[in-house]
Enzyme design. Sequence first.
Site, PDB file in Angstrom:
ATOM      1  N   CYS A  12     -64.443 131.919 -47.485  1.00 60.48           N
ATOM      2  CA  CYS A  12     -64.665 133.065 -48.373  1.00 60.48           C
ATOM      3  C   CYS A  12     -65.020 132.582 -49.788  1.00 60.48           C
ATOM      4  CB  CYS A  12     -63.452 133.998 -48.332  1.00 60.48           C
ATOM      5  SG  CYS A  12     -63.776 135.625 -49.046  1.00 60.48           S
TER       6      CYS A  12
ATOM      7  N   HIS B 166     -63.493 135.343 -42.558  1.00 62.81           N
ATOM      8  CA  HIS B 166     -62.132 134.803 -42.472  1.00 62.81           C
ATOM      9  C   HIS B 166     -61.831 134.445 -41.017  1.00 62.81           C
ATOM     10  CE1 HIS B 166     -60.639 135.599 -46.549  1.00 62.81           C
ATOM     11  NE2 HIS B 166     -61.516 136.570 -46.531  1.00 62.81           N
TER      12      HIS B 166
ATOM     13  N   GLU C  11     -59.331 132.991 -39.835  1.00 61.88           N
ATOM     14  CA  GLU C  11     -57.897 133.212 -39.558  1.00 61.88           C
ATOM     15  C   GLU C  11     -57.582 134.676 -39.261  1.00 61.88           C
ATOM     16  OE1 GLU C  11     -58.126 134.047 -43.993  1.00 61.88           O
ATOM     17  OE2 GLU C  11     -59.219 132.815 -42.542  1.00 61.88           O
TER      18      GLU C  11
END
Length: 193
Positions: free
Chosen positions: A77, A175, A177
């Site tokens: 990001c 992202h 994750e």
Amino acid sequence: MKLVIINYGAGNIKSIQFAFKRLGVDAILSNDPEEIRAADKIIFPGVGEASTAMAMLKESGLDKLIPTLKQPVLGICLGMQLLCLSTEEGNTKGLGIFQSHVKRFSNDVKVPQMGWNVIKDLKSDLFKGIKENEYMYLVHSYYAEHCKETIAKTDYGLNYASALQHENFYGVQFHPEKSSLAGEQILKNFLAL
């Protein structure tokens, strides 16, 4: 494997740490240059405003350290955006790893882009086992322009670079994750580089 998440005060680093824990890797949070240099793999996260994040990097001397790293580094990001030449956010000079400039989305689209969108034209071992047009989770108001280092693209009002790679440096706008099984696969691929 020694995995370090650079902890410089700009990032939702707990969710990244938990994502790696699910993969059986205990990531160390650190801003210690020696510890970062000794890592096998490095995550350079970032959430928040670019000029503030860059000021925090400069304060700790990490702005000088990061470009010298030789092991695989993954910017996520804002982390990816700070690896570019510059960003319009706060009129900030970046670390200059990727030959891309970061621009703000026009008001023709809803800003920030928030939610799921697809990545395509995938070109890197980072995307092993990832299908074209796989969905990833994004939250951002600024995007990286295409350059020769673009390894994934996304459309949102225009076509932009959603992932970049130069030598041992990788960057993803999304992202991983927070991107379900596909995101987890990208983190696994990064660990395997």
